[in-house]
Design an enzyme around this catalytic site. Structure first.
Site, short mmCIF file in Angstrom:
data_model
loop_
_atom_site.label_atom_id
_atom_site.label_comp_id
_atom_site.label_asym_id
_atom_site.label_seq_id
_atom_site.Cartn_x
_atom_site.Cartn_y
_atom_site.Cartn_z
N LYS A 179 0.84 -1.21 0.00
CA LYS A 179 0.00 0.00 0.00
C LYS A 179 0.87 1.25 0.00
CE LYS A 179 -3.83 -2.44 2.17
NZ LYS A 179 -4.60 -2.76 3.37
N ASP A 231 -10.66 3.32 4.34
CA ASP A 231 -10.99 1.89 4.26
C ASP A 231 -12.52 1.70 4.18
OD1 ASP A 231 -9.18 -0.22 4.13
OD2 ASP A 231 -8.56 0.00 6.23
N GLN A 255 -4.28 -1.64 9.66
CA GLN A 255 -4.31 -2.97 9.04
C GLN A 255 -4.92 -3.99 10.00
OE1 GLN A 255 -3.55 -3.46 5.81
NE2 GLN A 255 -4.05 -5.63 5.93
N1 GUN Z 1 -7.14 -6.72 6.28
C1 GUN Z 1 -7.56 -7.42 5.20
N2 GUN Z 1 -8.08 -6.59 4.27
C2 GUN Z 1 -7.98 -5.34 4.78
C3 GUN Z 1 -8.32 -4.06 4.27
O1 GUN Z 1 -8.87 -3.90 3.16
N3 GUN Z 1 -8.05 -3.01 5.09
C4 GUN Z 1 -7.48 -3.18 6.31
N4 GUN Z 1 -7.27 -2.08 7.04
N5 GUN Z 1 -7.15 -4.35 6.81
C5 GUN Z 1 -7.39 -5.42 6.04
#
Ligand code: GUN
Length: 295
Positions: A53, A120, A97
């Site tokens: 990311k 998100d 995350q």
């Molecule tokens: N863990 C798995 N997918 C995601 C996501 O799209 N965002 C976040 N913050 N954590 C995740």
């Protein structure tokens, strides 16, 4: 014969557009959209996701911060960090995350993120707005699926979409997005999950099948009808002695066999996955523009 939905290609188009827009905005405002990714603990998959990311952010010319916190971080400490980033004018998007270590309540953390920086789309305010059809930050994976359907001109109006999986990250939001009375949606939606005595009863009825369960090769050829559009959200590691790593990544769909019946199908990897990051960047740019009052 089916057409392969190339998420890598669509994501690269989106990232190129974002890069161009970020360049123009930098000239106009002297500022860059900023994203912080907070990683708590040492989950190896999470580390890879957070680094990807951040790398993607830098590539499109955004400001990127990675905040790494110890596995024994307290909920209070994490809340404090979020509060600081909520107030930080260089940060337009905050991503924590998931999953988090067990001493931390995920819901509390998600609710602490300012809805204006909720790139998100996990905050209950964002999710509530999504359900009632108001403009909001859409969760990145479902948002990516909507973009893929649009790019490949796959008509959803009046079509029966069967979603397998009811997670807050994919199943529930994608079902709610597709049911909206809007262009690119307007579908008849069924959500199917572990309580279904016979999943195939539902999947066989799907014009568009979205599998988001996390079970390798759950969806087999006999479970779908001819001409189905298949969107595979699964990312599963299975043993593979032919690979140097000892494993390979597959989706929730038995791709090789199901593709013989499908009109469109997403591969894993290279289907939905690349879209998730592209939409995170899209949300971050949107947040920046909202802050700067730019349409
Ligand atoms: N863990 C798995 N997918 C995601 C996501 O799209 N965002 C976040 N913050 N954590 C995740």
């Amino acid at each position: 014969m089916s057409q392969i939905i190339d998420g890598k290609l669509v994501a690269s188009h989106i990232r190129k557009e974002l890069k161009n827009e970020a360049e123009s905005l930098l000239k106009l405002t002297g500022k860059k959209p900023g994203l912080v990714a907070i990683l708590v603990g040492d989950n190896s998959a999470s580390k890879i996701y957070v680094n990807s990311k951040s790398k993607a952010c830098n590539e499109v010319g955004f400001h990127s911060v990675i905040k790494i916190m110890e596995n024994d971080t307290t909920e209070e400490d994490l809340l404090k960090v979020i509060k600081e980033f909520n107030a930080d004018d260089d940060i337009d998007g905050i991503l924590v995350q998931l999953p988090l270590p067990e001493q931390i309540d995920e819901d509390k953390i998600i609710e602490a993120i300012s809805p204006e920086k909720d790139v998100d789309g996990f905050h209950p305010i964002s999710f509530g707005n999504l359900v009632i059809g108001k403009e909001t930050f859409y969760p990145c994976t479902p948002f990516g699926i909507m973009e893929l359907l649009k790019y490949y001109k796959i008509d959803t109006k009046g079509k029966h979409v069967v979603v397998v999986g009811r997670s807050n990250i994919v199943g529930k939001p994608i079902a709610n997005m597709l049911v909206q009375k809007k262009d690119g949606a307007n579908a008849i939606v069924t959500i199917c999950h572990t309580a279904a005595p016979d999943i195939a009863f539902y999947t066989k009825q799907a014009d568009i099948l979205i599998a988001a369960v996390g079970k390798a090769n759950l969806i087999t050829k006999d479970m779908v009808k001819d001409g189905v559009v298949v969107i595979d959200v699964g990312i599963n590691r299975i043993e593979d002695s032919n690979s140097a790593k000892g494993y390979k990544v597959v989706g929730d769909v038995d791709f090789e066999n199901v593709k013989e019946k499908a009109s469109f199908i997403t591969p894993v990897p290279g289907g939905v996955g690349p879209m998730t990051i592209a939409m995170l960047l899209t949300n971050t740019l949107k947040s920046f523009k909202q802050k700067m009052n730019i349409k």
